[in-house]
Enzyme design. Sequence first.
Site, PDB file in Angstrom:
ATOM      1  N   SER A 252       0.826  -1.152   0.108  1.00  0.00           N
ATOM      2  CA  SER A 252      -0.127  -0.028  -0.079  1.00  0.00           C
ATOM      3  C   SER A 252       0.897   1.276   0.203  1.00  0.00           C
ATOM      4  O   SER A 252       1.646   1.518  -0.810  1.00  0.00           O
ATOM      5  CB  SER A 252      -0.985  -0.244   1.237  1.00  0.00           C
TER       6      SER A 252
ATOM      7  N   HIS B  51      -8.002  -5.734   0.153  1.00  0.00           N
ATOM      8  CA  HIS B  51      -6.602  -4.722   0.216  1.00  0.00           C
ATOM      9  C   HIS B  51      -5.581  -5.417   1.094  1.00  0.00           C
ATOM     10  O   HIS B  51      -4.517  -5.384   0.763  1.00  0.00           O
ATOM     11  CB  HIS B  51      -7.012  -3.367   0.852  1.00  0.00           C
TER      12      HIS B  51
END
Length: 259
Positions: A98, A232
């Site tokens: 990320s 995610h």
Amino acid sequence: MSVQTSELVAETPYIWRARRPESTGRLICLPHAGAGALAYADWVPLLPPDIELVAVQLPGRQNRIAEEPFTSVGPLVSTLTHALRPVLDRPYAIFGHSCGAALAFELAKALRARGRRGPDQLFMSAHPAPGFTGVRQLSGLPDDEFRAEMLALGGIDREILDDPFVLDSLLPVLRTDFALWEGHRPAPSDPLDCPLTVLCGDDDPRTPPDSVAGWQAHTNAEFYARFYPGGHFYFLESGAADVVSFLSRKMQTTMGRAA
């Protein structure tokens, strides 16, 4: 004398390492927004003996919670190019998840610009290619909405979720990290010379499938994209073993060792 350990140990403010003196390569891990070096503690026993794990600890989290987090990319990258020098003396790969992936990309470019040894492999996890604009910006949301978005993404330890005070203290660091990278626009640069591999979940709202292919333009070497089931934090949802095994095989192949 170097001592082998099965646990991540803080060696400097920025470097946590699980020492393997006989290793021939290193995996340097950069954490996601709000997270610290211990986010990768469970990876240590999953790596083969020839790969040593190094995790970066940034200000504002875990044992550095009292320090102010970085609010500008330039000083952060410059600091890390200096702080990581002790672990760049042998073949290594960088993994960033990320916001950590955005940092990994900038770090690799900065090391090249300074004439330092660059990564033999760059692993970009759950982050769109530069220039992709189809992801919602989160850092400017009101507190309640921002909290809801962070909880929906996942990746926050259960003990933090169960403690409202600790969770509230984490949210400002998360917001600062998101603001740092949402406001960053990578400067144009020549493609890197190391292989670049993108990993992401097939149901990740922050890294939709059409956001990945653009990474190919940022390497002159092999490009590979791998999708896992999940969102995610795909490697938390299904367990890290498969991801770490994949990273290890890629590193061993790239660094000239048998898979």
